[in-house]
Scaffold this active site. Structure first.
Site, PDB file in Angstrom:
ATOM      1  CG  HIS A 186      -2.012  -1.257   1.078  1.00  0.00           C
ATOM      2  ND1 HIS A 186      -2.455  -1.513  -0.165  1.00  0.00           N
ATOM      3  CD2 HIS A 186      -2.664  -1.663   2.203  1.00  0.00           C
ATOM      4  CE1 HIS A 186      -3.825  -2.355   0.179  1.00  0.00           C
ATOM      5  NE2 HIS A 186      -3.494  -2.470   1.572  1.00  0.00           N
ATOM      6  CG  HIS A 200      -7.830  -0.595   2.822  1.00  0.00           C
ATOM      7  ND1 HIS A 200      -8.444  -1.559   3.329  1.00  0.00           N
ATOM      8  CD2 HIS A 200      -6.769  -1.384   2.190  1.00  0.00           C
ATOM      9  CE1 HIS A 200      -7.804  -2.657   3.574  1.00  0.00           C
ATOM     10  NE2 HIS A 200      -6.734  -2.531   2.914  1.00  0.00           N
ATOM     11  CD  GLU A 222      -8.118  -3.590  -0.004  1.00  0.00           C
ATOM     12  OE1 GLU A 222      -7.181  -3.358  -0.319  1.00  0.00           O
ATOM     13  OE2 GLU A 222      -8.436  -4.772   0.731  1.00  0.00           O
TER      14      GLU A 222
END
Length: 344
Positions: A109, A178, A309
């Site tokens: 991420h 997210h 996601e």
């Protein structure tokens, strides 16, 4: 009609520059959403049940401090590259790039300080808010000055999230939001009574560090076949699964398409996910452990929420047969995801 309101939410700590964090409240007849200029975070998302009662269906915190401390990316936009890159390494045009390792042996991420941990510049729109930032060349090890615009717009029952980006050097990019959803209302114990379907004929098996092996496997005859709705708790039991944290491979193409549907029978709340992205990471909050104090002093145990996601496939930068994850100078990255809320 959508109304948009902006208000102060807090100040960044002095060591983080002390900038003001604002909250933008988007409200229609059926949805109310609060979005922060820190991390483009969806902090609250209230929708109606079949009796017309509003509940907040996303996990998060009441104060800025919750979001500036370590947490599992609640509600945030993550990047430059969402999901995992194996060993945090990739090569471009003969040059090797090394990213920060923050998830076992891998980079996750965006690294140590991804897009979820920075202040964005907001611009109010008639029915939403647009955030901008420049990610400088070399930030977190990634090449190129990357300009990013993230736009949230609310229209009736539909929240749209549009991501645009332009770069000065070729760079991998894959952006997602997210948010952790529990349609019973945040703070509810689990999502076992949620019914879910995902429009995917294949998924990506992973190794023990959650990196795709490279195989694109058919869902047919496996616990990953979610093409017809399943009740999550019973499904996990039936297939002896600890939970999901996998990329589902969506039908390719730039057009908007329905890719997932979540239904909560007790309240009647339904959420549809539509996107232009090539994949969706379905995650069932396996790493939540009840240690975080969330909104209204709620604790968030394992499986107390699920994430859908929408993004490119994990580790695509190292797997040439995965969908292209590279953005070149002169091109524009442009993807949209729509969340549509209703009751049944």
């Amino acid at each position: 009609m959508t109304t948009v309101r902006r208000e102060a939410f807090g100040r960044m700590p002095p060591e983080e520059g002390g900038g003001e964090v604002e909250k933008f409240v988007l409200q229609s007849d059926s949805v109310r959403v609060e979005i922060l200029s820190f991390g483009c975070i969806i902090a609250t998302l209230e929708t109606k049940d079949r009796d017309g009662h509003f509940s907040d269906v996303v996990l998060g915190f009441d104060t800025l401090e919750g979001y500036t401390r370590k947490h599992p990316f609640f509600g945030a936009v993550v990047g430059r590259v969402a999901n995992r890159i194996a060993q945090g390494r990739f090569s471009l045009d003969g040059k090797e790039y090394q990213l920060f390792i923050n998830n076992g042996p891998n980079s996750l991420h965006g690294g140590a300080k991804g897009f979820d941990k920075v202040l964005w510049s907001p611009q109010v729109l008639p029915n939403g808010v647009r955030f901008f930032r420049l990610s400088p060349d070399g930030e977190e090890g990634y090449p190129g000055d990357l300009q990013i615009w993230v736009t949230y717009t609310l229209s009736g029952r539909e929240l749209a999230i549009n991501y645009r980006a332009q770069t000065s050097k070729t760079t991998p990019i894959s952006l997602t939001n997210h948010s952790y959803f529990n349609l019973a209302g945040q703070g509810s114990r689990d999502v076992y009574d949620h019914q879910i379907s995902i429009e995917a004929d294949s998924y990506l098996p992973v190794d023990d560090t959650k990196i795709p092996t490279g195989e694109v496997a058919a869902v047919q005859g496996t616990g990953f076949d979610l093409r017809q709705p399943v009740e999550l708790g019973k499904h996990l039991q039936k297939f002896h699964l600890d939970g999901f944290d996998h990329n589902f491979c969506l039908h390719q193409g730039q057009d908007r398409r329905l890719v997932a549907r979540v239904f909560h029978p007790p309240t009647g709340r339904t959420m549809e996910v539509h996107t232009t992205q090539p994949g969706v990471q379905f995650y069932t909050g396996n790493n939540l452990d009840g240690s975080l104090k969330g909104k209204g002093a709620a604790t968030y145990p394992k499986h107390s929420a699920l994430c859908l996601e929408t993004q490119n496939w994990p580790d695509a930068v190292n797997k040439p047969h995965f969908p292209n994850v590279l953005l070149h100078p002169g091109e524009e990255y442009n993807h949209t995801t729509w969340l549509v809320f209703s009751t049944a």
